[in-house]
Design an enzyme around this catalytic site. Structure first.
Site, mmCIF file in Angstrom:
data_model
loop_
_atom_site.group_PDB
_atom_site.id
_atom_site.type_symbol
_atom_site.label_atom_id
_atom_site.label_comp_id
_atom_site.label_asym_id
_atom_site.label_seq_id
_atom_site.Cartn_x
_atom_site.Cartn_y
_atom_site.Cartn_z
ATOM 1 N N ARG A 1 -7.553 -16.058 40.705
ATOM 2 C CA ARG A 1 -7.843 -15.880 39.276
ATOM 3 C C ARG A 1 -9.326 -16.148 38.990
ATOM 4 O O ARG A 1 -9.954 -15.465 38.182
ATOM 5 C CB ARG A 1 -6.958 -16.823 38.453
ATOM 6 C CG ARG A 1 -7.307 -16.810 36.971
ATOM 7 C CD ARG A 1 -6.304 -17.600 36.168
ATOM 8 N NE ARG A 1 -6.677 -17.696 34.776
ATOM 9 C CZ ARG A 1 -5.993 -18.381 33.874
ATOM 10 N NH1 ARG A 1 -4.896 -19.020 34.230
ATOM 11 N NH2 ARG A 1 -6.380 -18.437 32.614
ATOM 12 N N ASN B 1 2.417 -12.313 35.122
ATOM 13 C CA ASN B 1 1.417 -11.455 34.479
ATOM 14 C C ASN B 1 0.786 -10.458 35.430
ATOM 15 O O ASN B 1 0.775 -10.691 36.626
ATOM 16 C CB ASN B 1 0.296 -12.344 33.906
ATOM 17 C CG ASN B 1 0.598 -12.765 32.491
ATOM 18 O OD1 ASN B 1 1.161 -11.997 31.717
ATOM 19 N ND2 ASN B 1 0.206 -13.993 32.144
ATOM 20 N N CYS C 1 7.129 -12.668 27.131
ATOM 21 C CA CYS C 1 5.815 -13.280 26.937
ATOM 22 C C CYS C 1 5.924 -14.272 25.783
ATOM 23 O O CYS C 1 6.790 -14.126 24.917
ATOM 24 C CB CYS C 1 4.810 -12.193 26.594
ATOM 25 S SG CYS C 1 3.151 -12.817 26.266
ATOM 26 N N HIS D 1 0.404 -8.222 25.387
ATOM 27 C CA HIS D 1 -0.979 -8.619 25.145
ATOM 28 C C HIS D 1 -1.760 -7.520 24.411
ATOM 29 O O HIS D 1 -2.982 -7.541 24.366
ATOM 30 C CB HIS D 1 -1.694 -9.048 26.439
ATOM 31 C CG HIS D 1 -1.224 -10.377 26.953
ATOM 32 N ND1 HIS D 1 -1.796 -11.031 28.014
ATOM 33 C CD2 HIS D 1 -0.218 -11.203 26.530
ATOM 34 C CE1 HIS D 1 -1.178 -12.185 28.229
ATOM 35 N NE2 HIS D 1 -0.195 -12.300 27.329
ATOM 36 N N TYR E 1 -5.045 -11.695 21.783
ATOM 37 C CA TYR E 1 -5.767 -10.932 22.819
ATOM 38 C C TYR E 1 -6.566 -9.759 22.247
ATOM 39 O O TYR E 1 -7.433 -9.213 22.928
ATOM 40 C CB TYR E 1 -4.793 -10.426 23.901
ATOM 41 C CG TYR E 1 -4.418 -11.512 24.881
ATOM 42 C CD1 TYR E 1 -5.133 -11.707 26.055
ATOM 43 C CD2 TYR E 1 -3.369 -12.380 24.609
ATOM 44 C CE1 TYR E 1 -4.799 -12.715 26.942
ATOM 45 C CE2 TYR E 1 -3.029 -13.402 25.486
ATOM 46 C CZ TYR E 1 -3.748 -13.564 26.653
ATOM 47 O OH TYR E 1 -3.431 -14.584 27.531
HETATM 48 C C1 G6P Z 1 -1.086 -16.939 27.137
HETATM 49 C C2 G6P Z 1 -0.432 -15.701 27.663
HETATM 50 C C3 G6P Z 1 0.143 -15.903 29.014
HETATM 51 C C4 G6P Z 1 -0.898 -16.464 29.950
HETATM 52 C C5 G6P Z 1 -1.456 -17.745 29.394
HETATM 53 C C6 G6P Z 1 -2.621 -18.231 30.206
HETATM 54 O O1 G6P Z 1 -0.168 -17.771 26.610
HETATM 55 O O2 G6P Z 1 0.520 -15.184 26.798
HETATM 56 O O3 G6P Z 1 0.581 -14.668 29.485
HETATM 57 O O4 G6P Z 1 -0.345 -16.703 31.200
HETATM 58 O O5 G6P Z 1 -1.874 -17.603 28.092
HETATM 59 O O6 G6P Z 1 -2.776 -19.596 30.035
HETATM 60 P P1 G6P Z 1 -3.658 -20.489 30.989
HETATM 61 O O7 G6P Z 1 -3.436 -21.884 30.568
HETATM 62 O O8 G6P Z 1 -3.206 -20.191 32.389
HETATM 63 O O9 G6P Z 1 -5.066 -20.020 30.782
#
Ligand code: G6P
Length: 437
Positions: free
Chosen positions: A94, A148, A170, A200, A254
């Site tokens: 990531r 995701n 989601c 998103h 988003y």
């Molecule tokens: C949001 C999205 C999720 C994503 C997350 C990331 O809630 O809807 O799909 O995985 O944020 O969160 P993070 O804490 O991993 O940055």
């Protein structure tokens, strides 16, 4: 009667969320067996999360048989529901997804930007593998995906897997609903938002509170920054009056990446210089969480989990499983095949909309035509998603390039190639489809 749930990616720091979701719904969704599955590199985390899950279950007093394993095929025996919450390549991957585009002045974003493309390229083949096992071992099971990019992954599964009992979920629609409820001073069960679009990239078209249309009031509160439904990973920049009034829809958090691209890029670059990318922040949050999870006296989901953007995702997942199991016929927001619900998008593409949930699965509620103000961009995003899936399946360089250039954050033919090449190289261990020809 037995009710078995298998959680693939069970060593995730999010798992206590879903355990809590099962415990709180036990009376209506009596899970008798729960199996957490992970891979060798996740063994340490799986053991920590498994032990915490055991303490949580013991405290609840419910007779849920819990196990954790690295043997997926064995765990899948007799499963009724399988949830998938995996991150191929982990947070290291990531970090690259977010960092490499940023060094070229492009937002990386792990689900929506070039980062999202690569997350999909790495993930789709692995999930197809998992769904092949499900189809062979427990063909009656529902696969509930929150890996995701959830919409893209779910579409890939529904198009390319033999297993068709697949639904994507989601937390964003739930967050939006909960925040609107809070703002309107009512319980969330009294709020209905009509969602249209894709994961998103979903909009709220109509908001009803206790059956009365309150859309205008909510839009007005959005303009005046009186409601913020952003998850922990997104800092809202607010919305202008003109934008909200002209689209006449509730954007999701988003959407800032698409309609405030330069401001978000500046914000991301600043954050990157100061604290690193979101992946680096999440690594730290995870470290703290895993220290906490090992405290013997901890028997519940810790508050600190709210620092993760996906907080409350289990509400979406557990409510869905509960309604399928009990043939409830209630309405939830899910990622499923369009089948004509939205005019102007392919029938076989996955959309995020409200659906009636029964034991035969979700049935989308018809939306009809998309509003003209967002029709073009939704169609573009859907075409983009299709290209990502085709690239993931075929491993064709030019398909991946097409996806990259079609992504609204990129839109520069030379940069598209540079970013694509660097990401292909950085992730080569996880992209055999591109590298073994
Ligand atoms: C949001 C999205 C999720 C994503 C997350 C990331 O809630 O809807 O799909 O995985 O944020 O969160 P993070 O804490 O991993 O940055």
């Amino acid at each position: 009667m037995s009710l078995k749930v298998v959680i693939i990616g069970g060593g995730s720091s999010y798992t206590p969320e879903i355990i809590e979701g099962f415990i709180s719904r036990y009376e209506s969704f009596p899970v008798s067996e729960l199996s957490l599955v992970d891979i060798e590199s996740g063994r340490g985390k799986l053991e920590i999360v498994g032990a915490l899950a055991r303490r949580m279950i013991n405290k609840s007093g419910y007779p849920i048989k819990l196990s954790w394993t690295l043997n997926r095929k064995e765990a899948l025996q007799n499963a009724d529901f399988v949830t998938t919450q995996i991150r191929v390549g982990g947070l290291k991957a990531r970090e690259k997804d977010e960092k490499i585009p940023l060094t070229h002045g492009v937002i990386g974003q792990e689900t929506n930007g070039p980062g999202g493309i690569f997350k999909a390229l790495r993930t789709i083949p692995v999930l197809l593998d998992i769904s092949r096992d499900i189809h062979d071992i427990c063909p009656g099971a529902w696969l509930i995906n929150f890996t995701n990019p959830a919409g893209i992954v779910t579409e890939a599964l529904l198009k390319y897997s033999l297993h068709k009992k697949v639904v994507g979920v989601c937390n964003i629609p739930i967050n939006m609903k909960n925040s609107v409820a809070e703002m309107m001073n009512v319980e969330a069960k009294h709020v209905e938002i009509e969602f249209i679009g894709m994961n998103h990239f979903v909009f709220g078209r109509k908001v009803c509170v206790k059956g009365i249309d309150r859309t205008e009031e909510v839009l007005d509160k959005l303009i005046h920054n009186e409601v913020d439904y952003s998850p922990a990973n997104i800092i809202s920049l607010g919305w202008s009056k003109e934008f909200i009034q002209s689209i006449n829809l509730l954007p999701n958090p988003y959407h800032q990446y698409y309609f405030q691209t330069e401001d978000v890029l500046a914000k991301d670059l600043k954050a990157f210089a100061e604290n690193g990318t979101r992946a680096e922040i999440v690594k730290e949050v995870e470290k703290e969480l895993f220290v906490k999870y090992q405290e013997e006296q901890l028997q519940e989901k810790p508050k600190e989990l709210e620092k993760r953007g996906g907080a409350y995702y289990s509400d979406a997942a557990c409510s869905l499983m509960n309604s399928i199991y009990n043939d409830k016929g209630d309405i939830q927001t899910v990622n499923i095949l369009n089948q004509g619900a939205i005019t102007g998008l392919p029938h076989d593409s996955v959309i995020e909309v409200n659906a009636v949930i029964t034991k035969v699965g979700p049935k989308p509620i018809t939306i009809g035509e998309l509003p003209l103000s967002v029709r073009g961009i939704i169609q573009q995003m859907k075409a983009f998603e299709q290209l990502v899936i085709e690239a993931a399946i075929s491993g064709e360089y030019l398909k991946a390039y097409q996806a990259m250039i079609m992504n609204p954050f990129v839109r520069n033919e030379k940069k598209a190639k540079i970013i694509l090449d660097e990401l292909l190289e950085a992730h080569k261990d996880y992209l055999p489809q591109f590298h073994t020809k």
